[in-house]
Design a protein around this motif. Sequence first.
Motif, PDB file in Angstrom:
ATOM      1  N   TYR A   1       0.797  -1.138  -0.131  1.00 41.13           N
ATOM      2  CA  TYR A   1       0.025  -0.028  -0.127  1.00 41.13           C
ATOM      3  C   TYR A   1       0.950   1.360   0.116  1.00 41.13           C
ATOM      4  CZ  TYR A   1      -4.233  -2.733   0.890  1.00 41.13           C
ATOM      5  OH  TYR A   1      -5.129  -3.496   0.771  1.00 41.13           O
ATOM      6  N   ILE A   2       2.083   1.129   0.127  1.00 38.96           N
ATOM      7  CA  ILE A   2       3.060   2.297   0.372  1.00 38.96           C
ATOM      8  C   ILE A   2       3.777   2.274  -1.046  1.00 38.96           C
ATOM      9  CG2 ILE A   2       4.983   3.178   1.573  1.00 38.96           C
ATOM     10  CD1 ILE A   2       4.340   1.595   3.695  1.00 38.96           C
ATOM     11  N   PRO A   3       3.683   3.497  -1.677  1.00 41.67           N
ATOM     12  CA  PRO A   3       4.373   3.530  -3.019  1.00 41.67           C
ATOM     13  C   PRO A   3       5.820   3.240  -2.954  1.00 41.67           C
ATOM     14  CG  PRO A   3       2.780   5.358  -2.647  1.00 41.67           C
ATOM     15  CD  PRO A   3       3.012   4.834  -1.331  1.00 41.67           C
ATOM     16  N   TYR A   4       6.374   2.299  -3.774  1.00 43.97           N
ATOM     17  CA  TYR A   4       7.710   1.980  -3.713  1.00 43.97           C
ATOM     18  C   TYR A   4       8.073   1.084  -2.494  1.00 43.97           C
ATOM     19  CZ  TYR A   4       7.752   4.958  -7.680  1.00 43.97           C
ATOM     20  OH  TYR A   4       7.423   5.641  -8.815  1.00 43.97           O
ATOM     21  N   GLY A   5       7.290   1.136  -1.489  1.00 43.97           N
ATOM     22  CA  GLY A   5       7.449   0.306  -0.370  1.00 43.97           C
ATOM     23  C   GLY A   5       8.261  -1.197  -0.404  1.00 43.97           C
ATOM     24  N   ARG A   6       7.704  -1.904  -1.220  1.00 47.77           N
ATOM     25  CA  ARG A   6       8.400  -3.232  -1.533  1.00 47.77           C
ATOM     26  C   ARG A   6       9.653  -3.198  -2.291  1.00 47.77           C
ATOM     27  NH1 ARG A   6       3.506  -7.312  -3.452  1.00 47.77           N
ATOM     28  NH2 ARG A   6       2.584  -7.740  -1.170  1.00 47.77           N
ATOM     29  N   ALA A   7       9.850  -2.176  -2.934  1.00 44.23           N
ATOM     30  CA  ALA A   7      10.991  -1.805  -3.732  1.00 44.23           C
ATOM     31  C   ALA A   7      12.076  -1.590  -2.654  1.00 44.23           C
ATOM     32  CB  ALA A   7      10.970  -0.830  -4.514  1.00 44.23           C
ATOM     33  N   ALA A   8      11.708  -0.617  -1.679  1.00 44.49           N
ATOM     34  CA  ALA A   8      12.500  -0.266  -0.733  1.00 44.49           C
ATOM     35  C   ALA A   8      12.954  -1.363   0.355  1.00 44.49           C
ATOM     36  CB  ALA A   8      12.027   0.957   0.073  1.00 44.49           C
ATOM     37  N   ILE A   9      12.022  -1.919   0.595  1.00 44.38           N
ATOM     38  CA  ILE A   9      12.452  -3.290   1.404  1.00 44.38           C
ATOM     39  C   ILE A   9      13.304  -4.098   0.716  1.00 44.38           C
ATOM     40  CG2 ILE A   9      11.242  -5.380   2.377  1.00 44.38           C
ATOM     41  CD1 ILE A   9       8.884  -3.832   2.749  1.00 44.38           C
ATOM     42  N   LYS A  10      13.324  -4.274  -0.498  1.00 41.43           N
ATOM     43  CA  LYS A  10      14.154  -5.143  -1.328  1.00 41.43           C
ATOM     44  C   LYS A  10      15.515  -4.832  -1.354  1.00 41.43           C
ATOM     45  CE  LYS A  10      10.705  -7.409  -4.422  1.00 41.43           C
ATOM     46  NZ  LYS A  10      10.138  -7.113  -5.876  1.00 41.43           N
ATOM     47  N   LYS A  11      15.551  -3.419  -1.549  1.00 38.60           N
ATOM     48  CA  LYS A  11      16.665  -2.639  -1.737  1.00 38.60           C
ATOM     49  C   LYS A  11      17.525  -2.810  -0.202  1.00 38.60           C
ATOM     50  CE  LYS A  11      18.883   1.426  -3.225  1.00 38.60           C
ATOM     51  NZ  LYS A  11      18.924   2.562  -3.776  1.00 38.60           N
ATOM     52  N   VAL A  12      16.875  -2.628   0.917  1.00 33.60           N
ATOM     53  CA  VAL A  12      17.398  -2.715   2.324  1.00 33.60           C
ATOM     54  C   VAL A  12      18.104  -4.236   2.643  1.00 33.60           C
ATOM     55  CG1 VAL A  12      17.006  -2.636   4.824  1.00 33.60           C
ATOM     56  CG2 VAL A  12      16.251  -0.666   3.141  1.00 33.60           C
ATOM     57  N   VAL A  13      17.174  -5.162   2.260  1.00 34.12           N
ATOM     58  CA  VAL A  13      17.140  -6.572   2.468  1.00 34.12           C
ATOM     59  C   VAL A  13      18.284  -6.983   1.481  1.00 34.12           C
ATOM     60  CG1 VAL A  13      16.331  -9.128   2.447  1.00 34.12           C
ATOM     61  CG2 VAL A  13      15.144  -7.222   3.440  1.00 34.12           C
ATOM     62  N   GLY A  14      18.362  -6.717   0.187  1.00 33.08           N
ATOM     63  CA  GLY A  14      19.438  -7.169  -0.690  1.00 33.08           C
ATOM     64  C   GLY A  14      20.944  -6.239  -0.037  1.00 33.08           C
ATOM     65  N   GLY A  15      20.943  -5.135   0.585  1.00 37.35           N
ATOM     66  CA  GLY A  15      22.064  -4.643   0.714  1.00 37.35           C
ATOM     67  C   GLY A  15      22.759  -5.169   2.105  1.00 37.35           C
ATOM     68  N   CYS A  16      21.690  -5.713   3.046  1.00 38.67           N
ATOM     69  CA  CYS A  16      22.206  -6.435   4.195  1.00 38.67           C
ATOM     70  C   CYS A  16      22.734  -8.014   3.932  1.00 38.67           C
ATOM     71  CB  CYS A  16      20.964  -6.476   5.202  1.00 38.67           C
ATOM     72  SG  CYS A  16      20.387  -5.010   5.766  1.00 38.67           S
ATOM     73  N   ILE A  17      22.224  -8.405   2.571  1.00 40.62           N
ATOM     74  CA  ILE A  17      22.779  -9.765   2.311  1.00 40.62           C
ATOM     75  C   ILE A  17      24.212  -9.690   1.466  1.00 40.62           C
ATOM     76  CG2 ILE A  17      21.802 -11.796   0.980  1.00 40.62           C
ATOM     77  CD1 ILE A  17      19.311 -11.208   1.541  1.00 40.62           C
ATOM     78  N   GLU A  18      24.273  -8.723   0.779  1.00 38.48           N
ATOM     79  CA  GLU A  18      25.178  -8.730  -0.129  1.00 38.48           C
ATOM     80  C   GLU A  18      26.599  -8.829   0.920  1.00 38.48           C
ATOM     81  OE1 GLU A  18      25.372  -5.471  -2.634  1.00 38.48           O
ATOM     82  OE2 GLU A  18      23.826  -5.853  -3.528  1.00 38.48           O
ATOM     83  N   VAL A  19      27.831  -9.378   0.309  1.00 37.47           N
ATOM     84  CA  VAL A  19      28.907  -9.738   1.228  1.00 37.47           C
ATOM     85  C   VAL A  19      29.882  -8.494   0.645  1.00 37.47           C
ATOM     86  CG1 VAL A  19      30.419 -11.325   1.864  1.00 37.47           C
ATOM     87  CG2 VAL A  19      28.307 -12.096   1.119  1.00 37.47           C
TER      88      VAL A  19
END
Length: 159
Positions: A141-159
């Motif tokens: 329901y939040i514009p670009y909400g899921r994209a932001a979550i993916k970016k944060v989680v992706g940044g945390c997972i990258e080595v």
Amino acid sequence: MAIWGMSTVTNGGEDVMDDTNPLSCFTLTRTQRLYGFGICFVVGFLITILSTLSLVTGQVALFAVFFTLGNIVSLLSTTFLIGPGKQLKTMFAPVRMVASIIFITMIVVTFIVAFTLQSSVLCLIFCIIQFLALFWYSASYIPYGRAAIKKVVGGCIEV
């Protein structure tokens, strides 16, 4: 119209609190629906928070039940704003369908495990999955909400 500094207009310019819809929330006024939403959301949130007391005392099944009930009450709070029909319609829109199905499935599974198997570990796992599904659903329901979550989680997972 603005509510608490936020617009009630959703994507497509449609007012989510359309007063012309006779089923928007029965015969409640706009103000009564806002109060209903706020009270229901806060009660659900409090039930969820208070459920942690059961977790602290080691009653994980009781935690799972109250955690789930709190989530359900909080989710149902939006019914005051848009009505039950529209709530179901938006829950099963293509963008939210998978998250909604996972959330509802986890509610059922959590109750089954809590009342029949009484497995603390499984209850806790299903509550975590339930929370993540509700979080993902809400982010839609939040514009670009899921994209932001993916970016944060992706940044945390990258080595």
